[in-house]
Design a protein around this motif. Structure first.
Motif, short mmCIF file in Angstrom:
data_model
loop_
_atom_site.label_atom_id
_atom_site.label_comp_id
_atom_site.label_asym_id
_atom_site.label_seq_id
_atom_site.Cartn_x
_atom_site.Cartn_y
_atom_site.Cartn_z
N LEU A 88 2.66 8.16 -15.71
CA LEU A 88 3.63 7.11 -16.03
C LEU A 88 4.87 7.69 -16.68
CD1 LEU A 88 1.51 4.11 -17.32
CD2 LEU A 88 2.48 4.50 -15.07
N LYS A 111 -3.39 7.97 -9.95
CA LYS A 111 -3.42 6.54 -10.26
C LYS A 111 -4.54 5.81 -9.53
CE LYS A 111 1.47 6.04 -11.37
NZ LYS A 111 2.77 5.55 -10.89
N PHE A 135 -5.81 -9.58 -8.38
CA PHE A 135 -4.56 -8.86 -8.18
C PHE A 135 -4.78 -7.35 -8.31
CE2 PHE A 135 -0.68 -6.97 -10.05
CZ PHE A 135 0.17 -7.15 -8.97
N ARG A 138 -6.64 -5.90 -5.45
CA ARG A 138 -5.77 -5.71 -4.29
C ARG A 138 -4.88 -4.48 -4.47
NH1 ARG A 138 -3.87 -10.59 -1.27
NH2 ARG A 138 -5.23 -12.32 -1.77
N MET A 139 -4.40 -4.30 -5.69
CA MET A 139 -3.52 -3.15 -5.95
C MET A 139 -4.23 -1.84 -5.63
SD MET A 139 -0.46 -3.74 -7.04
CE MET A 139 -0.34 -5.03 -5.85
N TYR A 140 -5.52 -1.78 -5.95
CA TYR A 140 -6.27 -0.57 -5.69
C TYR A 140 -6.93 -0.59 -4.31
CZ TYR A 140 -5.70 0.69 -10.58
OH TYR A 140 -5.17 1.04 -11.79
N MET B 1 -2.02 6.92 1.64
CA MET B 1 -1.95 6.46 0.26
C MET B 1 -0.50 6.36 -0.20
SD MET B 1 -3.71 7.89 -3.06
CE MET B 1 -5.14 7.17 -2.32
N LEU B 2 0.32 7.30 0.30
CA LEU B 2 1.69 7.28 -0.16
C LEU B 2 2.53 6.32 0.67
CD1 LEU B 2 2.05 11.09 -0.72
CD2 LEU B 2 2.03 9.32 -2.46
N SER B 5 1.97 -0.12 1.72
CA SER B 5 0.72 -0.81 1.99
C SER B 5 0.97 -2.31 2.06
CB SER B 5 -0.29 -0.49 0.89
OG SER B 5 -1.15 -1.58 0.70
N ARG B 8 -1.03 -4.49 -0.49
CA ARG B 8 -0.50 -4.44 -1.86
C ARG B 8 0.77 -5.27 -1.96
NH1 ARG B 8 -1.97 1.30 -2.67
NH2 ARG B 8 0.06 1.77 -1.83
N ALA B 11 -0.14 -8.73 -2.13
CA ALA B 11 -0.70 -9.08 -3.44
C ALA B 11 0.41 -9.37 -4.44
CB ALA B 11 -1.58 -7.93 -3.94
N VAL B 12 1.45 -8.53 -4.42
CA VAL B 12 2.59 -8.76 -5.33
C VAL B 12 3.25 -10.08 -4.98
CG1 VAL B 12 4.80 -7.87 -6.14
CG2 VAL B 12 2.95 -6.29 -5.65
N LEU B 217 1.09 -2.58 -14.09
CA LEU B 217 1.41 -2.64 -12.66
C LEU B 217 1.66 -1.24 -12.10
CD1 LEU B 217 1.95 -4.41 -10.21
CD2 LEU B 217 4.32 -4.62 -10.94
N ILE B 218 2.49 -0.45 -12.79
CA ILE B 218 2.80 0.86 -12.21
C ILE B 218 1.75 1.91 -12.54
CG2 ILE B 218 5.27 0.39 -12.20
CD1 ILE B 218 5.59 2.30 -14.47
N SER B 219 0.73 1.53 -13.31
CA SER B 219 -0.37 2.48 -13.45
C SER B 219 -1.32 2.36 -12.26
CB SER B 219 -1.12 2.26 -14.76
OG SER B 219 -1.87 1.07 -14.71
N THR B 220 -1.08 1.38 -11.42
CA THR B 220 -1.83 1.29 -10.15
C THR B 220 -1.05 2.10 -9.11
OG1 THR B 220 -0.66 -0.60 -9.22
CG2 THR B 220 -2.41 -1.09 -10.78
N PRO B 221 -1.64 2.35 -7.96
CA PRO B 221 -0.94 3.18 -6.97
C PRO B 221 0.18 2.42 -6.24
CG PRO B 221 -3.33 3.16 -6.60
CD PRO B 221 -3.02 2.07 -7.55
N VAL B 222 0.66 1.35 -6.76
CA VAL B 222 1.66 0.54 -6.06
C VAL B 222 2.95 1.35 -5.85
CG1 VAL B 222 2.76 -0.49 -8.10
CG2 VAL B 222 2.59 -1.80 -5.98
N ARG B 223 3.60 1.12 -4.70
CA ARG B 223 4.84 1.84 -4.38
C ARG B 223 6.04 1.00 -4.81
NH1 ARG B 223 4.20 6.36 -4.30
NH2 ARG B 223 6.11 6.69 -3.17
N GLN B 374 9.24 4.91 -10.89
CA GLN B 374 7.82 4.57 -10.87
C GLN B 374 7.20 4.98 -12.19
OE1 GLN B 374 6.68 2.68 -8.99
NE2 GLN B 374 4.61 3.03 -8.32
#
Lengths: 388, 377
Positions: A88, A111, A135, A138-140, B1-2, B5, B8, B11-12, B217-223, B374
Motif C-alpha cells: 500500500l 494483495k 463485496f 468479489r474483490m478477491y 490477475m493484473l 476483471s 470486480r 462488484a464496485v 479497498l486498495i488492499s484487495t487486488p482491485v485495479r 494504487q
C-alpha cells in the motif's frame, strides 16, 4: 524511570551473537518446522513523509505460521511498515518479499494472498453485513462466493443480522466483521494493525482465540498492538520506536534480551513500598500485579544488594523471579509513549542515572545524523555479557 | 490477475449503486437541483427587463408629449410611477432607486418640433446596471419617432419625419421573441450537469479515503480502472436521469424546442458527462477531505457559469477570458446544446464542439490516471 531502549540484535557485538542471546539466528528455526521460508522478509525499509523518516532502515523476518507481535508507541512507524509490506506504500529505500513476492513489483500477487485489517474500521458502514462480506469476496474473486459468505456469516453468528448495516454494529462486532472480511479469501498471511483498539476485553479474548486457531492452520499473523495481554500471545515480538527496530526475537527470549532482573515483593503496605522502590536507583521499573510488586532493573547485583537490605523489613518478602514478558513489555512500552514529538521524548530520555548503562560497543551506523534519533540506546546488560 | 476483471468492476458498481440508494439526501439533491435551478433560471432571470419604474418631468403638456408617454407605456419597457417637478427631484428619484428612468420633456416641445427646431427630449437612465438600462434605452428612439409620426397628420403633416433613404431589416433567428428562457434553459443543462457530476464524483471518492474504506479497498487486488469505472458509471446514469428530467421540464414549462438531431445531442451529452466525471475524479486525487473536494468543485463552477457563455455572451469577453473559457468543457457543450435544440443542428454541425470536449477529456483523464495511485503514498 525506564526510558531506555534496547539495541537490535543486529546491533549487538560479536560476543553477544555467539552467546545464546538475541541473534537473528533465533528466527531461523521455523516454529512449525514445516517450511523454512519467511512469510515476510524485509531489509532496510525506509519511508519518509515530508522529510521526516517514519520508518528507518527496518529489517524484519517473520516465519511462516508464526504469530508475530509488533510493538511500539504511537507514531513509531508500525502502520507505515505494515502498509509497505502489503504494497500500500512504496518504500523510499529497502527491499523485501512477502510470501515470496517482491513487495515493490508484485503487489497484486501479494494483495491476493494476504488479509489486511486496518487500524480503523474500514468496511462500508452504509452497506449491510452481508453486502460487505460479499463485496470483499468479489474483490478477491472467491470461488463459490455465496457459500463462502454464508459460511462466514454463520461462523460470525451474524446470519440472523445479515441485513443490518455494518455502521450500526458495536465496536467488538465491527472488528470481528472486519476480520471475517479479510479472511474471506483464505489468506496465507494476516496483517492486523492494532486490531483490538477500543474493543472490550471479552471480545479481545475471543478475537485472540480465533487468531490462535488460524495460526494452527498455518496462517502467518503479523499483529501490531499496544496491549500486554496481546503481546504475551505472540510467538515472536519486534519492538519499534522512532521508525527503528530496537529489539526482536522469540517472545520467550525477549526478557532475557533486555537483560532485566526481577524481584517479586510482597508487603503489608504496597503503596509505601512502591513509592520507596521508585526512588531506588537500582530499580528501573515497578509493576503491580494484584497484591505483589515486581521490581525490575538491569543492574542485577545492585538489585540483589537492595533485596538483601530490604527483605524482612516492615514485613517485606523479596524473592527473585524469572523476568517474564509482562515485565519486558512494560519496560518496552514505558520507553516512549508518543513518537510524534521526538525532541521532547529524546530530552526526557536523558533522564539522569541511566547514562552509565549505555554500552560502548553499540553501533548505530544507520541512525547517525538522524534528527529523530531513538531515545538513549542501551544494549542488553546481562551482567555475564558485559565484557564488551 | 493484473488484467481488468469484470466481476470486480461489477462488484464496485453494485456497491456504488447500493450506497447511492442509501444516501437519500444526495439522491434527492441530484434530482431536485436540476428542477430547482430550471425554475429559478427559467422564471426569475430575464436579460431583457421590462416594466421598469419611470418618472416624468413634464414641462410640455401637449398631445405630442402625451402620445410619447402613451407609446412608452405600451412598449412595456416603462411603468410610469409619477411626475417630478424639477431636475433635482428627478435626480433624487434616480439616486434613491425609486426610478430607473426619468423622462424630461422640455417646455414647448411640440411647438418647437412643429417649428422644425429639433427640440431635445431627455431620458435619464440609472445605467449602473447596464442590462436594466440597455433594452429600454435602445427602444426609446423608435417609440418617440412613432409617436411623432402618429400625430403628424392633417395640419401637423409638416412635422412628419421623412423616412431614411434605406431600411434596415433585423431578422432575429432561432429566438425571434428574444426570450431569455430559450437561451438560458439549454445552457443550464451544461451548468447543472457540470455542478452535480463534478461534485458528486469527487465527494464520493474522497469519502472513501476520509472514512478509511479506501485503504481496505486498495488492499484487495482491485485495479485502478475497475475502481474508476465502477465509481463513475453509476453517476453517468444519474446524469441521464438529470438530463431526462431537465428536457421534460424545459419542454413542459418553457416550450423550449428541440429542433436538431437527437443523436448529436445524445453523443454530445454523454461526452460531456464523462468529461465532468473525469474532472471530479481528478479533483478527488487532490482533495484531502470531502470539504475540500466540495470547495474545489464550487471554485470550478464559477468559471463554468461566467466564462462559458452561459450568463454572458462569449464573443463579448476579452481574448484571455475567451482562452480560459475555451478550456472549460461547458463552453463547448453549451454551444452544442444550443445548436441542436434551437438551431436544428445535426451531427456534422456540432462535430467541432464534440472534438473540443474530447480533447479536454483526454487531458483530464491522463492527469487523473497519473495522479490516482494504487498506494497510499
Amino acid at each position: 524511570m525506564s526510558r531506555v531502549t534496547i539495541a537490535t540484535p543486529e546491533d549487538t557485538t560479536p560476543e553477544d551473537a555467539s552467546s545464546e542471546g538475541p541473534t537473528t539466528k533465533a528466527f531461523s528455526a521455523d516454529p512449525t518446522g514445516s517450511n523454512p521460508d519467511w512469510a515476510i522478509s524485509v531489509r532496510g525499509l525506509t519511508k519518509a513523509f515530508s522529510g521526516r523518516r517514519v520508518v528507518d532502515n527496518f529489517d524484519m523476518q517473520v516465519p511462516r505460521g508464526a504469530i508475530y507481535g509488533f510493538l511500539g508507541p504511537n507514531g513509531s512507524g508500525k502502520t507505515t511498515t505494515i502498509r509497505m509490506m502489503c504494497g500500500l506504500l512504496t518504500p523510499d529505500a529497502g527491499h523485501g518479499a512477502c510470501l515470496g513476492f517482491d513487495i515493490q513489483k508484485q503487489q497484486a500477487e501479494i494483495k491476493a494472498r494476504i488479509g489486511y485489517m486496518t487500524q480503523r474500521f474500514s468496511l462500508y458502514e452504509d452497506l449491510t453485513i452481508r453486502e460487505n462480506l460479499d463485496f470483499f469476496a468479489r474483490m478477491y474473486r472467491v470461488g463459490q462466493r455465496r457459500q463462502k459468505v454464508a459460511q462466514a456469516l454463520d461462523d460470525l453468528g451474524l446470519s440472523g443480522r445479515a441485513h443490518q448495516l455494518a455502521g450500526t454494529l458495536s465496536g467488538g462486532w465491527k472488528q470481528r466483521l472486519a476480520l471475517a472480511a479479510c479472511l474471506i479469501h483464505d489468506p496465507q498471511l494476516l496483517l492486523l494493525d492494532e486490531p483490538t483498539a477500543g474493543v472490550d476485553p471479552k471480545a479481545r479474548r475471543d478475537f485472540w482465540a480465533e487468531i490462535r486457531q488460524l495460526s494452527q492452520r498455518g496462517v502467518t499473523v503479523l499483529v501490531s498492538t499496544h496491549y500486554m495481554d496481546e503481546a504475551v500471545q505472540c510467538d515472536f515480538i519486534a519492538y519499534i520506536a522512532y521508525g527503528k527496530k530496537l529489539i526482536a526475537g522469540r517472545s520467550t527470549e525477549i526478557p532475557h534480551m533486555i537483560g532485566l532482573h526481577t524481584w517479586r515483593i510482597t508487603a503489608p503496605d504496597l503503596d509505601r513500598l512502591e513509592a520507596m522502590l521508585e526512588q531506588a536507583p537500582a530499580v528501573e521499573q515497578v509493576a503491580r500485579f494484584g497484591a505483589v510488586l515486581h521490581a525490575s532493573g538491569r543492574d542485577g547485583p545492585a538489585l540483589q544488594a537492595l533485596a538483601d537490605v530490604q527483605d524482612g523489613q516492615d514485613g517485606q518478602r523479596w524473592s527473585y523471579k524469572e523476568t517474564e514478558l509482562e515485565e519486558a513489555f512494560i519496560y518496552l512500552m514505558a520507553s516512549g509513549t508518543d513518537n510524534f514529538a521526538p525532541e521532547l521524548s529524546q530530552a526526557s530520555s536523558q533522564a539522569p542515572g541511566h547514562s552509565s548503562g549505555q554500552a560502548p560497543g553499540h553501533s548505530s551506523g544507520h541512525s547517525s545524523g538522524q534528527p529523530p534519533a531513538p531515545p538513549q540506546t542501551t544494549r542488553p546488560t546481562d551482567p555475564g555479557k558485559e565484557a564488551s | 490477475m493484473l488484467r481488468f476483471s469484470l466481476p470486480r468492476f461489477l462488484a464496485v458498481l453494485v456497491k456504488e449503486f447500493i450506497q447511492m440508494r442509501r444516501d437519500r439526501v444526495t439522491f434527492a439533491m441530484m434530482i431536485g437541483v436540476p428542477i430547482m435551478q430550471l425554475l429559478i433560471f427559467g422564471y426569475a432571470i430575464n436579460s431583457d427587463p421590462r416594466h421598469l419604474p419611470t418618472y416624468v418631468e413634464m414641462a410640455d403638456n401637449s398631445p405630442l408629449s402625451r402620445a410619447i408617454i402613451y407609446g412608452m407605456k405600451t412598449s412595456s419597457y416603462f411603468d410610469f410611477e409619477g411626475q417630478v417637478t424639477s431636475p433635482e427631484a428627478g435626480d433624487q428619484a434616480l439616486k434613491d432607486g425609486r426610478a430607473n428612468f426619468v423622462l424630461v420633456i422640455p417646455p414647448h416641445f411640440q411647438r418647437d418640433l412643429l417649428r422644425g427646431q429639433r427640440p431635445q427630449i431627455l431620458l435619464s437612465a440609472d445605467a449602473s446596471d447596464p442590462a436594466a438600462a440597455g433594452g429600454a434605452s435602445a427602444a426609446i428612439g423608435q417609440i418617440v419617432q412613432q409617436a411623432v409620426a402618429s400625430l403628424a397628420s392633417g395640419p401637423l403633416a409638416s412635422a412628419k419625419p421623412s423616412p431614411p433613404p434605406f431600411e434596415v431589416i433585423v431578422h432575429r433567428q432561432f429566438n425571434p421573441e428574444g426570450l431569455t428562457a430559450l437561451n438560458v434553459v439549454p445552457g443550464l443543462l451544461g451548468v447543472i450537469l457540470s455542478m452535480t457530476m463534478v461534485l458528486i464524483t469527487s465527494v464520493a471518492i474522497v469519502r472513501e479515503r476520509e472514512r478509511g474504506t479506501m485503504e481496505a479497498l486498495i488492499s484487495t487486488p482491485v485495479r485502478p480502472a475497475e475502481v474508476m469505472l465502477g465509481k463513475i458509471i453509476p453517476y453517468v446514469l444519474v446524469g441521464y436521469v438529470q438530463t431526462a428530467v431537465f428536457l421534460l421540464a424545459s419542454h413542459a414549462l418553457f416550450d423550449v424546442p428541440f429542433l436538431g438531431s437527437p443523436l448529436a445531442f445524445f453523443i454530445g451529452f454523454n461526452l460531456y458527462i464523462v468529461v465532468n466525471l473525469a474532472l471530479g475524479f481528478l479533483i478527488s486525487t487532490f482533495a484531502k477531505s470531502q470539504m475540500q473536494a466540495m470547495q474545489v468543485s464550487f471554485f470550478l463552477l464559477l468559471p463554468t457559469i461566467l466564462l462559458s457563455g452561459f450568463m454572458f455572451p462569449f464573443a463579448a469577453m476579452p481574448g484571455w477570458a475567451q482562452t480560459i473559457g475555451s478550456a472549460i468543457p461547458a463552453t463547448h457543450f453549451l454551444r452544442l446544446v444550443r445548436k441542436v435544440m434551437l438551431k436544428g443542428a445535426a451531427l456534422p454541425d456540432v462535430a467541432i464542439d464534440m472534438g473540443a470536449i474530447v480533447l479536454i477529456m483526454a487531458v483530464i483523464v491522463v492527469a487523473a490516471l497519473k495522479r490516482y495511485r494504487q498506494t497510499l503514498d
